[in-house]
Design an enzyme around this catalytic site. Sequence first.
Site, mmCIF file in Angstrom:
data_model
loop_
_atom_site.group_PDB
_atom_site.id
_atom_site.type_symbol
_atom_site.label_atom_id
_atom_site.label_comp_id
_atom_site.label_asym_id
_atom_site.label_seq_id
_atom_site.Cartn_x
_atom_site.Cartn_y
_atom_site.Cartn_z
ATOM 1 N N ASP A 150 -11.612 -5.216 11.320
ATOM 2 C CA ASP A 150 -11.831 -6.642 11.548
ATOM 3 C C ASP A 150 -13.102 -6.894 12.361
ATOM 4 O OD1 ASP A 150 -10.758 -5.373 13.694
ATOM 5 O OD2 ASP A 150 -9.123 -6.777 14.052
ATOM 6 N N ASP A 205 0.819 -1.218 0.000
ATOM 7 C CA ASP A 205 0.000 0.000 0.000
ATOM 8 C C ASP A 205 0.846 1.259 0.000
ATOM 9 O OD1 ASP A 205 -2.743 0.250 -0.292
ATOM 10 O OD2 ASP A 205 -3.013 1.003 1.744
#
Length: 1044
Positions: A745, A342
């Site tokens: 998450d 990223d």
Amino acid sequence: MASNPLAGFIAGSHTPRDVLHGTQDQDGPPSRQSAPKTCRVCGDEIGFKANGELFVACHECGFPVCRPCYEYERSEGNQSCPGCNTRYKRHKGCPRVAGDEEDNFDADDFDDEFPINNHNEDHQHPHHENGEHNHQQWHPNGSMAGSITGKDFEGEREAYSNAEWQERVDKWKIRQEKRGILTKDDNANDPPADEDDFIMVEARQPLWRKIPIPSSKISPYRIVIILRFIILCFFLRFRILTPANDAYPLWLISVICEVWFAFSWILDQFPKWNPITRETYLDRLSARFEREGEPNRLAPVDVFVSSVDPLKEPPIITANTVLSILSLDYPVDKVSCYVSDDGASMLLFDALAETAEFARRWVPFCKKYSIEPRAPEYYFNQKIDYLKDKVEPTFVKERRAMKREYEEFKVRINALVAKAQKKPEEGWVMQDGTPWPGNITRDHPGMIQVYLGSEGALDVDGKELPRLVYVSREKRPGYQHHKKAGAMNALVRVSAVLTNAPFMLNLDCDHYINNSKAVREAMCFLMDPQIGKKLCYVQFPQRFDGIDRHDRYANRNVVFFDINMKGLDGIQGPVYVGTGCVFNRPALYGYDPPVSEKRPKMTCDCFPSWCCCCFGGSRKSKSKKKGEKRSLLGGLYTKKKKMMGKNYVRKGSSHAFDLEEIEEGLEGYDELEKASLMSQKNFEKRFGQSPVFIASTLKEDGGLPEGTNSTSLVKEAIHVISIGYEEKTEWGKEIGWIYGSITEDILTGFKMHCRGWRSVYCMPKRPAFKGSAPINLSDRLHQVLRWALGSVEIFLSRHCPLWYGYGGKLKWLERLAYTNTIVYPLTSIPLLAYCTIPAICLLTGKFIIPTLNNLASIWFLALFLSIIVTGVLELRWSGVSIEDWWRNEQFWVIGGVSAHLFAVFQGLLKVLAGVDTNFTVTSKAAEDEEFGELYLFKWTTLLIPPTTLIILNMVGVVAGVSDAINNGYGSWGPLFGKLFFAFWVIVHLYPFLKGLMGRQNRTPTIVVLWSILLSSIFSLLWVRIDPFLPKQTGPLLKQCGVEC
């Protein structure tokens, strides 16, 4: 291809569809033929009885179970049908078990064990209308009523010679012994069983089993929980009804804090009501899906590794993670590793090229000698006898050579890191002279590089290696990129276009695979024919390297992973913790789980049809209406097989699929099916404008459509990671990793459970994955701060479990657990107040509890004992050590009065005011030795509140003892209660105090100054105000001094 890192490199341009072309070899996974009637337990064909009829294990509901699973359930299980929980009745030819006497089945089974000619079998075994058999009955003299007479038996016996007949009897005994009907004692002289038959029998057994906690351990635990709840209610009643009038403000604050603590305890305790453990059988998995002479039928797996900044996340750590993935004990053609960069760093790009080259020698070495772990850094640093169980003479020589090659590999990686420290003014340049597309980190096109998995990329033994793919999604200024969640969604789309494995393993770059059979462990659940399709993911516990033996700051988090997660596994499944998780791809696509087939309820035909409104008709209509309200995706998911096959085959085409071609494949369906299955606008709105990706979502078992070519797939892979692909779609809202919190998450797992999916917690004996954790105080607090901030963001969003998803299928205890994960930072406010009260009481001489009577003392003692007994019993069934439990309790206080407190205020500022505040960390040098980082100190504002609390309570203890000494013996009694609470605070903050002192027992001056300043100001203000002194009204009276 590993030798030339630029071969096959693809990068997008500023125009999303303007891409460079590259070659790539892609083979889809082998397809499996599904039997017309298969067992819902093992997946094999059910088979037929001797009379040609289909074997039916349960005549109550007809749940499809094969004969071996039926016999196994009767002998080893609970002897009940999985469909209706009715006790299995004994079939002819099956071994007797306890309880069969109640069925009164006394028929002779000898005719079923030997294939005797019986032409009248159908006549002698009539069926009732309800499906039950008329079993043959014994006569008192021992003969059997039926068509099998002595003459028929003798005729069958005479058809064989003595040798042939004896051989048949021996084979029958062997089969019975394997089924458990005969024992070795009954048949000690029998020849050994055929290995192939044994493997077939083993393959039919369940792939896993649930191991409940023994009742001798769990029952006392549950009783104490109920007693503690009752005691807590009476204790709070006493506290509310008996105020301390001389310290009313302190009493009111303490009661509010205690009520919140009770609410927090309920949220944490009751989801642990039914903890379970699970055991897998890898040999049965291999026997079922890896049969010799047949194609390997294990499901393919795509592995995702996420990285952001290789300068902060060392490339050598990422390389070890990748090497452990490529060395998995799994078919190489079914493993693909995708690394997300990223930060668009050329350092990671070059490091992966070196890793791919080193993997050509490392992977065959691992598989040849079956070493563990298969991350070279951790394998060579093991302080164990590496020669144990090794018998090959060449192992020592090859290990030394491999260690030397790995050290050379590390030197090359270190050289790349040193080179990356200073960026050239003109930017990075690749080996072929072209500028690196990611020179501007926040403004670059999408990039894809395939290192391994193509033709020519073989190991040193000439064998194929797993696919290794470098991915960097496109980034442009002014766009929201959603950090890790956005990167993971890009990997989901790229993998769906290039390989489309039905399962995906998610790992952080610092979490390597410690158990090479970890994926097989997950497949025991995900490929289970009974529950596999209903599982959204299999979560593994997190284990860590490099933590000191005493685990001063509870980095291992053992209580959460070994107690809380086991409790959740007994409800609807564990929460997703961000790494070490194997996903079911359809669950990430926002589909609902498949609905189980329910047998029709027993009804009575004695009432006319017009009575249905009174006798259950409303329920039927409700279910019908509920079925009519099924969403488009629910209907689409259940009819995937109709959408697969030739409709998506493109023979030799170099272009991407077109949605119009998919719609053409629906000809032959009626208008209603067309409307519910296929709508171009609905697909584009949900998944984005990629027909190839949409086609991949319709393949239930994964794999790519036939006839695809590498050029079109690479073009689509670049397209699906373009910056504008997710616009006006449901990515991040209902599909993939959910946006809206830095703890994506928790959100992602919560959405799946709300749809009705289940998850499973897998704890193999050898830890599946291991990672690195921050072991110094400041880094640990900042890690906890990030987690708590994400929970506060969820609490202030529409996805808060307190009010989201009530129309779904989330179980109530699971909702309590999710509520606890997002409200726990709020406990920091009452915890800070409660830790301050003891110091105030000692400084002022007041107390929050009035004089205790006998009944009140009993409630205090009972509550104290129930807390201790609950902890002891929890440790007893979980196996957690008391040291780990105590470290967890200590850090709950340390994190609560520091990181959690800051997270609450930072979250409020971020969500309500839009102010994003950051806490900077400044490092000091530490010794280069084992656990040297433990003594590393970094200044951060998170240290001020707990330091102030320690000083306040210590000053309060000194002041309280001094006051008791001055006032005499009568002052010591009330002092003990105050000292108890003050010491409770100091003992819980003791690891924090050790962290402040460090190895040299020195604390930074700034911490001491700030803490002393705040404590002094607070104490002086309190003495000046002194709210507990009675206020005088009226004139001030003084003694005149004149004796009257």
